[in-house]
Design a protein around this motif. Structure first.
Motif, PDB file in Angstrom:
ATOM      1  N   VAL A 128       0.888  -1.245   0.158  1.00 57.61           N
ATOM      2  CA  VAL A 128       0.128  -0.108  -0.043  1.00 57.61           C
ATOM      3  C   VAL A 128       0.785   1.139  -0.146  1.00 57.61           C
ATOM      4  O   VAL A 128       0.739   2.150  -0.761  1.00 57.61           O
ATOM      5  CB  VAL A 128      -0.938  -0.077   1.253  1.00 57.61           C
ATOM      6  N   ILE A 129       1.867   1.132   0.906  1.00 52.47           N
ATOM      7  CA  ILE A 129       2.814   2.398   0.679  1.00 52.47           C
ATOM      8  C   ILE A 129       3.646   2.642  -0.523  1.00 52.47           C
ATOM      9  O   ILE A 129       3.694   3.767  -1.165  1.00 52.47           O
ATOM     10  CB  ILE A 129       4.119   2.402   1.944  1.00 52.47           C
ATOM     11  N   ILE A 130       3.937   1.647  -1.070  1.00 47.91           N
ATOM     12  CA  ILE A 130       4.585   1.717  -2.594  1.00 47.91           C
ATOM     13  C   ILE A 130       3.673   2.247  -3.391  1.00 47.91           C
ATOM     14  O   ILE A 130       4.037   2.894  -4.053  1.00 47.91           O
ATOM     15  CB  ILE A 130       5.241   0.290  -2.853  1.00 47.91           C
ATOM     16  N   VAL A 133       1.665   6.365  -6.917  1.00 41.42           N
ATOM     17  CA  VAL A 133       0.518   7.264  -7.410  1.00 41.42           C
ATOM     18  C   VAL A 133       0.716   8.613  -7.254  1.00 41.42           C
ATOM     19  O   VAL A 133       0.671   9.561  -8.254  1.00 41.42           O
ATOM     20  CB  VAL A 133      -0.610   7.021  -6.562  1.00 41.42           C
ATOM     21  N   VAL A 134       1.519   8.859  -6.049  1.00 38.75           N
ATOM     22  CA  VAL A 134       1.979  10.299  -5.946  1.00 38.75           C
ATOM     23  C   VAL A 134       2.927  10.840  -6.935  1.00 38.75           C
ATOM     24  O   VAL A 134       2.980  11.954  -7.571  1.00 38.75           O
ATOM     25  CB  VAL A 134       2.533  10.788  -4.588  1.00 38.75           C
ATOM     26  N   PHE A 135       3.974   9.825  -7.218  1.00 43.28           N
ATOM     27  CA  PHE A 135       4.970  10.229  -8.488  1.00 43.28           C
ATOM     28  C   PHE A 135       4.257  10.446  -9.769  1.00 43.28           C
ATOM     29  O   PHE A 135       4.782  11.235 -10.208  1.00 43.28           O
ATOM     30  CB  PHE A 135       6.039   8.792  -8.170  1.00 43.28           C
ATOM     31  N   ALA A 181       2.866  13.723 -14.166  1.00 43.13           N
ATOM     32  CA  ALA A 181       2.086  14.067 -15.203  1.00 43.13           C
ATOM     33  C   ALA A 181       1.751  15.702 -14.969  1.00 43.13           C
ATOM     34  O   ALA A 181       1.607  16.321 -16.054  1.00 43.13           O
ATOM     35  CB  ALA A 181       0.891  13.379 -14.943  1.00 43.13           C
ATOM     36  N   LYS A 182       1.645  16.190 -13.864  1.00 46.55           N
ATOM     37  CA  LYS A 182       1.793  17.552 -13.724  1.00 46.55           C
ATOM     38  C   LYS A 182       2.764  18.500 -14.291  1.00 46.55           C
ATOM     39  O   LYS A 182       2.609  19.397 -14.873  1.00 46.55           O
ATOM     40  CB  LYS A 182       1.575  17.825 -12.149  1.00 46.55           C
TER      41      LYS A 182
END
Length: 230
Positions: free
Chosen positions: A27-29, A34-36, A41-42
């Protein structure tokens, strides 16, 4: 009633603890991934807008481009099919292109050299586009899709952040630790960069170049000097 195997219970408890720990790690990975991906993308979307507003921007047929590098200033003038390069502030000696014909003009002595069309050609008369990155050598066709932007971001190791300057927030683009660019959030235009320790800036002023400023040396009545081909 059968005997309870204590070893089996301990093994099951260990397995359950391992599964819980494994699930937590996964879950942490996943969260980090997802954050990365969101941040990546941003960055790509912002870089795409920055490239659109800084690379080969059409500035029309009449404009003055000022390049500042630390305390050094050079100015390029464009009007119709003529362009002129002036280094420094005195403007005594300039390079001028009338279409494809380049001249070195010596205003202080009212003389000039004419070069062949296939000779020295730093600027070409009639150039309508400006790239506002003083150092970063990118062409429009190399970043005309999101895939190309992603490729350039990875190759150049580009990252996007923000920074406050005099109460205004700007995007900051770092390029492989050697180039840092400040980008306006309003129009995505590069306002300045630090490249290998040098502060650089490109500024464009439109519709200010006069016919008088762009006269070639023949029209000015200057004396032609012969080139030494030896």
């Amino acid at each position: 009633m059968g005997k309870i195997d204590v070893n089996d219970i301990e093994v099951k408890e260990i397995r359950n603890k391992y599964k819980k720990l494994r699930n937590i790690i996964l879950v942490i990975i996943l969260i980090f991934l997802v954050v990365f991906l969101i941040n990546f993308a941003k960055d790509v979307i912002i870089l795409n807008k920055i490239f659109e507003n800084n690379i080969e921007v059409d500035c029309g047929e009449n404009y003055k481009m000022i390049l500042t590098q630390d305390d050094s200033v050079s100015v390029n003038y464009f009007k119709g099919n003529r362009s002129k390069h002036v280094a420094g502030v005195d403007g005594e000696n300039v390079l001028l292109w009338d279409g494809n014909v380049p001249y070195i003009i010596l205003h202080d002595t009212k003389e000039y050299y004419e070069y062949p069309e296939n000779g020295m050609m730093m600027f070409n008369g009639g150039n309508r586009t400006v790239t506002f990155f003083p150092t970063l050598a990118l062409q429009k066709e190399s970043v005309d899709s999101l895939f190309d932007v992603i490729k350039e971001k990875i190759i150049l190791r580009m990252s996007v952040g923000t920074e406050m300057i005099d109460g205004e927030e700007y995007y900051v683009v770092d390029v492989h630790s050697d180039i840092k660019m400040w980008i306006s959030k309003e129009d995505y235009r590069c306002i300045k960069e630090i490249s290998y320790g040098q502060v650089k800036k490109v500024e464009v002023i439109k519709d200010v170049v006069t016919d008088e400023e762009m006269k070639n040396p023949v029209e000015l009545g200057y004396t032609k000097l012969e080139l030494n081909n030896n």
